[in-house]
Design an enzyme around this catalytic site. Structure first.
Site, PDB file in Angstrom:
ATOM      1  N   ASP A 186     -48.038   4.181  42.278  1.00 43.12           N
ATOM      2  CA  ASP A 186     -49.321   4.633  42.800  1.00 43.12           C
ATOM      3  C   ASP A 186     -49.994   5.549  41.783  1.00 43.12           C
ATOM      4  O   ASP A 186     -49.345   6.179  40.958  1.00 43.12           O
ATOM      5  CB  ASP A 186     -49.202   5.289  44.183  1.00 43.12           C
ATOM      6  CG  ASP A 186     -48.308   6.514  44.230  1.00 43.12           C
ATOM      7  OD1 ASP A 186     -47.658   6.833  43.215  1.00 43.12           O
ATOM      8  OD2 ASP A 186     -48.258   7.144  45.298  1.00 43.12           O
ATOM      9  N   ASP A 194     -43.529  15.160  48.116  1.00 46.34           N
ATOM     10  CA  ASP A 194     -44.821  15.413  47.473  1.00 46.34           C
ATOM     11  C   ASP A 194     -45.576  16.458  48.281  1.00 46.34           C
ATOM     12  O   ASP A 194     -45.630  16.373  49.510  1.00 46.34           O
ATOM     13  CB  ASP A 194     -45.646  14.129  47.380  1.00 46.34           C
ATOM     14  CG  ASP A 194     -46.527  14.093  46.146  1.00 46.34           C
ATOM     15  OD1 ASP A 194     -47.114  15.146  45.818  1.00 46.34           O
ATOM     16  OD2 ASP A 194     -46.630  13.034  45.514  1.00 46.34           O
ATOM     17  N   THR A 216     -37.219   6.610  34.811  1.00 46.44           N
ATOM     18  CA  THR A 216     -38.405   5.780  34.620  1.00 46.44           C
ATOM     19  C   THR A 216     -39.699   6.429  35.097  1.00 46.44           C
ATOM     20  O   THR A 216     -40.710   5.746  35.226  1.00 46.44           O
ATOM     21  CB  THR A 216     -38.236   4.425  35.352  1.00 46.44           C
ATOM     22  OG1 THR A 216     -37.981   4.681  36.748  1.00 46.44           O
ATOM     23  CG2 THR A 216     -37.100   3.618  34.754  1.00 46.44           C
ATOM     24  N   ASP A 219     -40.494   7.191  37.977  1.00 50.08           N
ATOM     25  CA  ASP A 219     -40.891   6.399  39.135  1.00 50.08           C
ATOM     26  C   ASP A 219     -41.326   7.284  40.297  1.00 50.08           C
ATOM     27  O   ASP A 219     -41.273   8.516  40.226  1.00 50.08           O
ATOM     28  CB  ASP A 219     -39.754   5.464  39.554  1.00 50.08           C
ATOM     29  CG  ASP A 219     -40.198   4.012  39.578  1.00 50.08           C
ATOM     30  OD1 ASP A 219     -41.229   3.735  40.223  1.00 50.08           O
ATOM     31  OD2 ASP A 219     -39.548   3.172  38.944  1.00 50.08           O
ATOM     32  N   ASP A 220     -41.740   6.635  41.392  1.00 48.39           N
ATOM     33  CA  ASP A 220     -42.344   7.349  42.508  1.00 48.39           C
ATOM     34  C   ASP A 220     -41.325   7.943  43.467  1.00 48.39           C
ATOM     35  O   ASP A 220     -41.651   8.857  44.231  1.00 48.39           O
ATOM     36  CB  ASP A 220     -43.272   6.401  43.282  1.00 48.39           C
ATOM     37  CG  ASP A 220     -44.418   5.914  42.407  1.00 48.39           C
ATOM     38  OD1 ASP A 220     -45.248   6.750  42.043  1.00 48.39           O
ATOM     39  OD2 ASP A 220     -44.461   4.725  42.078  1.00 48.39           O
ATOM     40  N   ASP A 250     -45.495   7.155  48.210  1.00 49.40           N
ATOM     41  CA  ASP A 250     -44.415   6.947  47.246  1.00 49.40           C
ATOM     42  C   ASP A 250     -43.388   5.941  47.747  1.00 49.40           C
ATOM     43  O   ASP A 250     -42.796   5.198  46.957  1.00 49.40           O
ATOM     44  CB  ASP A 250     -43.718   8.279  46.937  1.00 49.40           C
ATOM     45  CG  ASP A 250     -44.545   9.192  46.061  1.00 49.40           C
ATOM     46  OD1 ASP A 250     -45.488   8.701  45.412  1.00 49.40           O
ATOM     47  OD2 ASP A 250     -44.260  10.400  46.022  1.00 49.40           O
ATOM     48  N   CYS A 286     -53.441  16.399  43.878  1.00 52.95           N
ATOM     49  CA  CYS A 286     -52.553  16.045  42.767  1.00 52.95           C
ATOM     50  C   CYS A 286     -53.051  16.571  41.424  1.00 52.95           C
ATOM     51  O   CYS A 286     -52.349  16.464  40.419  1.00 52.95           O
ATOM     52  CB  CYS A 286     -52.372  14.533  42.712  1.00 52.95           C
ATOM     53  SG  CYS A 286     -51.357  13.894  44.055  1.00 52.95           S
TER      54      CYS A 286
END
Length: 348
Positions: free
Chosen positions: A226, A67, A47, A49-50, A90, A16
Site C-alpha cells: 500500500d 500502524d 523486504t 513489507d507491510d 496492511d 503517515c
C-alpha cells in the site's frame, strides 16, 4: 475545557507524513539483527513489507501489523476512522483478511477532553466493524501529542501471501486510489480546503482496501503493497528494490484527487515530501524539465492510500476491471516493471 484546541494544532505533523525519514529508517533497520532462522517466519523486516507473516501447522498464516500516527484532521471521529482504515490496510496489502485489532492510544492528558478521545476511539471502532472485526483490547499512555492507531491481526493461506518484492519483469503496475492526500492535509491544516474537497479527502482515506483479498487469489498478481508515507515513488522504489527491476512510471497516467494539482502549485506541500525526495531522489530518473510541483506530487505522503499492484501484463485489463468493479473508480494502470537496475524511471 471550554475552548478545545484543534487536534492538528497539537501535533507537529499528521498522518503517515509523520513517519521517520525513509533514509534514517533504512539505516536503522540495516543495523538490526536478523530475525533469525525461523522457517515459519515467511515475511519479516527484510523486504520493507507491510506486515509480518508467520505460517502455522496447517498452511494457515498469521499476519501481524501495527500502524499509528498523529492527527491530520480536526474531527475526532474522522481521525479515528482514517487511522483505523490505514492500519487495517496492511493486512489487505499482504493478501490477508483481518480478524481482530488492538487499539494504540496516546493522548495529552489535560489538553483534550475525554469526550474527544472517546470520539476518536468510536471512529476507529466504526471502521473495524465495517471490516468485520472487533477492537479486542489495546493500550493507552499520556503523550505530548495525540496518537491513535491499531495493531491488527489477520490470516490467509500460504499461497495467498503477497509480498512487495515479488514483481516480475514485464508486469503491469496498477494503483487503486488517487494520490494527493498529503497535499490535501496541508490545505486542511491551513483552513484552505473547501467542504467538497474535504468530502473527497475523507472518502478516499476511509475506503477500506478490501480488494487486496481478491487480488491475492489471482495467480497473475505477483506483488502488492500500500502507498503511504513515502509516496508513490518511495513505495514504488521498495517494489523495484525487492525485485531487482526498474519501475517505469508513467507520470501522466497517475490518478489524483480533484484539486491536488492546483493546490500543490499554490504551495501546499508537506515537509515529508521534501524529506522523501532527499532520502531517495538519487534512485529516481526524471524527464528533463520535469517541474518541481509535479515532483512533489510523486513524493507526497499518502495516508490510507491505495494498493500498488503488479500483475502479468496479459491479465492487466481484467485485473483492473475487477478492481474498478469493486468500487475503486480511480484505479489506473500507471506503468510497468522492466529489466534494469533497481530504480524508478519516470516517463511523461
Amino acid at each position: 475545557m471550554t475552548d478545545a484546541p484543534r487536534l492538528t494544532s497539537l501535533a507537529h505533523g499528521g498522518g503517515c507524513g509523520c513517519k521517520l525519514d525513509p533514509a534514517i529508517l533504512r539505516r536503522l533497520l540495516s543495523e538490526q539483527p536478523a530475525a533469525g532462522p525461523f522457517e515459519r517466519l515467511l515475511v519479516g523486516n527484510e523486504t520493507s513489507d507491510d506486515a509480518a507473516v508467520w505460517e502455522l501447522d496447517d498452511g494457515t498464516c498469521v499476519i501481524a501489523t501495527t500502524d499509528f500516527f498523529t492527527p491530520m484532521v480536526d474531527d475526532p471521529v474522522d481521525f479515528g476512522r482514517i487511522a483505523a482504515t490505514n492500519a487495517i490496510s496492511d493486512v489487505y496489502a499482504m493478501g490477508g483478511k483481518p480478524i481482530f485489532a488492538l487499539a494504540i492510544l496516546g493522548m495529552p492528558v489535560g489538553k483534550i477532553e475525554p469526550a474527544i478521545v472517546a470520539s476518536i476511539l468510536r471512529g476507529g471502532a466504526e471502521k473495524c466493524a465495517e471490516a468485520g472485526i472487533p477492537v479486542a483490547g489495546g493500550h493507552s499512555i499520556d503523550t505530548p501529542e495525540p496518537i491513535y492507531g491499531l495493531a491488527v491481526i489477520g490470516t490467509c493461506r500460504r499461497e495467498a501471501v503477497r509480498r512487495n518484492a515479488d514483481a516480475l519483469a514485464g508486469d503491469a503496475v496498477i494503483l487503486t486510489k488517487p494520490l494527493g492526500v498529503g497535499v490535501y492535509s496541508a490545505a486542511i491544516k491551513r483552513d484552505a480546503l473547501d467542504e467538497a474537497g474535504y468530502r473527497d479527502f475523507i472518502a478516499t482515506t476511509t475506503r477500506l482496501n478490501t480488494i487486496g483479498i481478491a487480488l491475492a487469489a489471482e495467480p497473475s498478481v505477483h506483488a502488492l503493497t500500500d502507498v503511504t508515507g513515502f509516496g508513490i515513488l518511495g513505495h514504488g522504489l521498495e517494489i523495484a528494490r525487492g525485485a531487482g527491476l526498474t519501475f517505469a512510471l508513467e507520470a501522466g497516467a497517475l490518478p489524483f484527487l480533484p484539486r491536488a494539482e492546483a493546490l500543490v502549485q499554490e504551495g501546499f506541500v508537506t515537509g515529508a515530501s521534501h524529506r522523501n525526495w532527499n532520502a531517495f531522489g538519487a534512485e529516481v530518473d526524471l524527464p528533463a524539465g520535469f517541474p518541481d510541483w509535479r515532483r512533489h506530487l510523486l513524493t507526497d505522503p499518502q495516508t490510507s492510500g491505495g494498493l500498488l499492484v503488479t500483475c502479468a501484463a496479459a491479465q492487466a485489463d481484467a485485473v483492473l476491471a475487477r478492481i474498478r468493479d469493486a468500487g475503486y473508480a480511480a484505479a489506473t494502470r500507471i506503468g510497468r516493471m522492466a529489466a534494469g537496475p533497481a530504480r524508478i524511471r519516470v516517463d511523461g
